[in-house]
Design a protein around this motif. Sequence first.
Motif, PDB file in Angstrom:
ATOM      1  N   ILE A 173       0.855  -1.189   0.000  1.00 12.11           N
ATOM      2  CA  ILE A 173       0.000   0.000   0.000  1.00 12.11           C
ATOM      3  C   ILE A 173       0.890   1.239   0.000  1.00 12.11           C
ATOM      4  N   LYS A 229       0.511   8.076  -0.204  1.00 15.60           N
ATOM      5  CA  LYS A 229      -0.624   8.480  -1.041  1.00 15.60           C
ATOM      6  C   LYS A 229      -1.932   8.430  -0.242  1.00 15.60           C
ATOM      7  N   THR A 255      -9.821   5.804  -7.468  1.00 20.59           N
ATOM      8  CA  THR A 255      -9.305   5.351  -6.172  1.00 20.59           C
ATOM      9  C   THR A 255     -10.208   4.261  -5.605  1.00 20.59           C
ATOM     10  N   HIS A 296      -9.979   1.072  -8.105  1.00 19.97           N
ATOM     11  CA  HIS A 296      -8.694   0.392  -8.279  1.00 19.97           C
ATOM     12  C   HIS A 296      -7.906   0.185  -6.983  1.00 19.97           C
ATOM     13  N   ASP A 297      -7.991   1.116  -6.050  1.00 26.27           N
ATOM     14  CA  ASP A 297      -7.115   1.075  -4.874  1.00 26.27           C
ATOM     15  C   ASP A 297      -7.770   0.504  -3.621  1.00 26.27           C
ATOM     16  N   LEU A 340      -6.533  -2.220  -0.556  1.00 28.47           N
ATOM     17  CA  LEU A 340      -6.480  -1.754   0.832  1.00 28.47           C
ATOM     18  C   LEU A 340      -7.295  -2.671   1.735  1.00 28.47           C
TER      19      LEU A 340
END
Length: 92
Positions: free
Chosen positions: A42, A46, A69, A72-73, A77
């Motif tokens: 991670i 950012k 975000t 995709h992120d 997480l």
Amino acid sequence: MATKAGRSNLDTICMVLLAVGEAFKAIDKRTEGTFLVQYPEIPWKKVFGLRNLLAHTYFDVDEAQIFNTCHHDIPALVTTVQKMIQDSQGQD
């Protein structure tokens, strides 16, 4: 231009992302920077940066960036947080 419902959804998502960033910032502070570095998959800087953007320059938020975000992120997480929980339970 966003609809009223769309703007409300964006506001809600941004508040959740801000709270998540704040929580990780507190964890990092409480562990004196030793915990999150164990999970380098991670980009924590950012995560903190997004939190700062949402907290301090909210009106500059790019809706497409927030969508990307979330799309995709956030899954990575979530996977990492699940691993953190498993790892911490194994330390009992």
